[in-house]
Design a protein around this motif. Structure first.
Motif, PDB file in Angstrom:
ATOM      1  N   UNK A  23       0.811  -1.217   0.000  1.00 13.82           N
ATOM      2  CA  UNK A  23       0.000   0.000   0.000  1.00 13.82           C
ATOM      3  C   UNK A  23       0.839   1.260   0.000  1.00 13.82           C
ATOM      4  N   UNK A  24       2.026   1.216   0.547  1.00 14.22           N
ATOM      5  CA  UNK A  24       2.813   2.424   0.751  1.00 14.22           C
ATOM      6  C   UNK A  24       3.800   2.699  -0.368  1.00 14.22           C
ATOM      7  N   UNK A  25       3.705   1.994  -1.456  1.00 15.20           N
ATOM      8  CA  UNK A  25       4.648   2.246  -2.531  1.00 15.20           C
ATOM      9  C   UNK A  25       4.319   3.565  -3.211  1.00 15.20           C
ATOM     10  N   UNK A  26       5.329   4.142  -3.775  1.00 10.03           N
ATOM     11  CA  UNK A  26       5.193   5.425  -4.440  1.00 10.03           C
ATOM     12  C   UNK A  26       4.551   5.201  -5.796  1.00 10.03           C
ATOM     13  N   UNK A  27       3.479   5.855  -6.047  1.00 12.38           N
ATOM     14  CA  UNK A  27       2.793   5.719  -7.316  1.00 12.38           C
ATOM     15  C   UNK A  27       2.290   7.076  -7.748  1.00 12.38           C
ATOM     16  N   UNK A  28       1.301   7.069  -8.572  1.00  9.08           N
ATOM     17  CA  UNK A  28       0.719   8.329  -9.018  1.00  9.08           C
ATOM     18  C   UNK A  28       0.000   8.990  -7.838  1.00  9.08           C
ATOM     19  N   UNK A  29       0.110  10.287  -7.766  1.00 12.66           N
ATOM     20  CA  UNK A  29      -0.530  11.030  -6.691  1.00 12.66           C
ATOM     21  C   UNK A  29      -2.041  10.998  -6.890  1.00 12.66           C
ATOM     22  N   UNK A  30      -2.797  10.867  -5.814  1.00 14.77           N
ATOM     23  CA  UNK A  30      -4.253  10.859  -5.965  1.00 14.77           C
ATOM     24  C   UNK A  30      -4.723  12.231  -6.448  1.00 14.77           C
ATOM     25  N   UNK A  31      -5.822  12.272  -7.166  1.00 12.42           N
ATOM     26  CA  UNK A  31      -6.309  13.572  -7.667  1.00 12.42           C
ATOM     27  C   UNK A  31      -6.739  14.450  -6.497  1.00 12.42           C
ATOM     28  N   UNK A  32      -6.511  15.727  -6.637  1.00 16.22           N
ATOM     29  CA  UNK A  32      -6.880  16.671  -5.588  1.00 16.22           C
ATOM     30  C   UNK A  32      -8.377  16.921  -5.620  1.00 16.22           C
ATOM     31  N   UNK A  33      -8.965  16.934  -4.420  1.00 16.87           N
ATOM     32  CA  UNK A  33     -10.393  17.220  -4.340  1.00 16.87           C
ATOM     33  C   UNK A  33     -10.597  18.723  -4.359  1.00 16.87           C
ATOM     34  N   UNK A  34     -11.639  19.156  -5.035  1.00 21.02           N
ATOM     35  CA  UNK A  34     -11.974  20.577  -5.064  1.00 21.02           C
ATOM     36  C   UNK A  34     -12.925  20.853  -3.911  1.00 21.02           C
ATOM     37  N   UNK A  35     -12.517  21.721  -3.014  1.00 15.12           N
ATOM     38  CA  UNK A  35     -13.354  22.097  -1.882  1.00 15.12           C
ATOM     39  C   UNK A  35     -13.793  23.536  -2.115  1.00 15.12           C
ATOM     40  N   UNK A  36     -15.072  23.754  -2.307  1.00 14.75           N
ATOM     41  CA  UNK A  36     -15.517  25.124  -2.575  1.00 14.75           C
ATOM     42  C   UNK A  36     -15.367  25.995  -1.330  1.00 14.75           C
TER      43      UNK A  36
END
Length: 98
Positions: A23-36
């Protein structure tokens, strides 16, 4: 020379540090959530002429004297000198019992 040093350090790190797995391997960064942004709390315009301009830190001479007496009494209390009130329940207290 710097490129050679950087490559050498990267090689040393790859040897001495474990490769990430699971689970802790370096991969693609998760998409950023847009918080209004939250809606504004105050929508009406405040009228500056509706309130008096008062500087609470400006004291008249009697308030300044009372404040100076309180500060002096507090300072003397830290030194073990009890100046106490001059009147208790409307009765004047002699200096010896203060």
């Amino acid at each position: 020379m710097l490129d050679l040093t950087a490559r050498f350090l990267a090689w040393m790190l790859s040897i001495f540090t474990p490769s990430p797995q699971g689970r802790h391997r370096l991969g693609a960064a998760p998409p950023l959530r847009f918080i209004p942004a939250p809606p504004p709390r105050f929508t009406e315009i405040l009228d500056g002429n509706a309130s008096r301009l008062v500087r609470p830190y400006v004291l008249d001479p009697t308030e300044r004297r009372h404040q100076r007496e309180r500060r002096r009494d507090a300072h003397l209390a830290t030194l073990g000198i009890d100046v106490g009130p001059k009147h208790i329940h409307g009765v004047r207290v002699p200096a010896a019992t203060r």
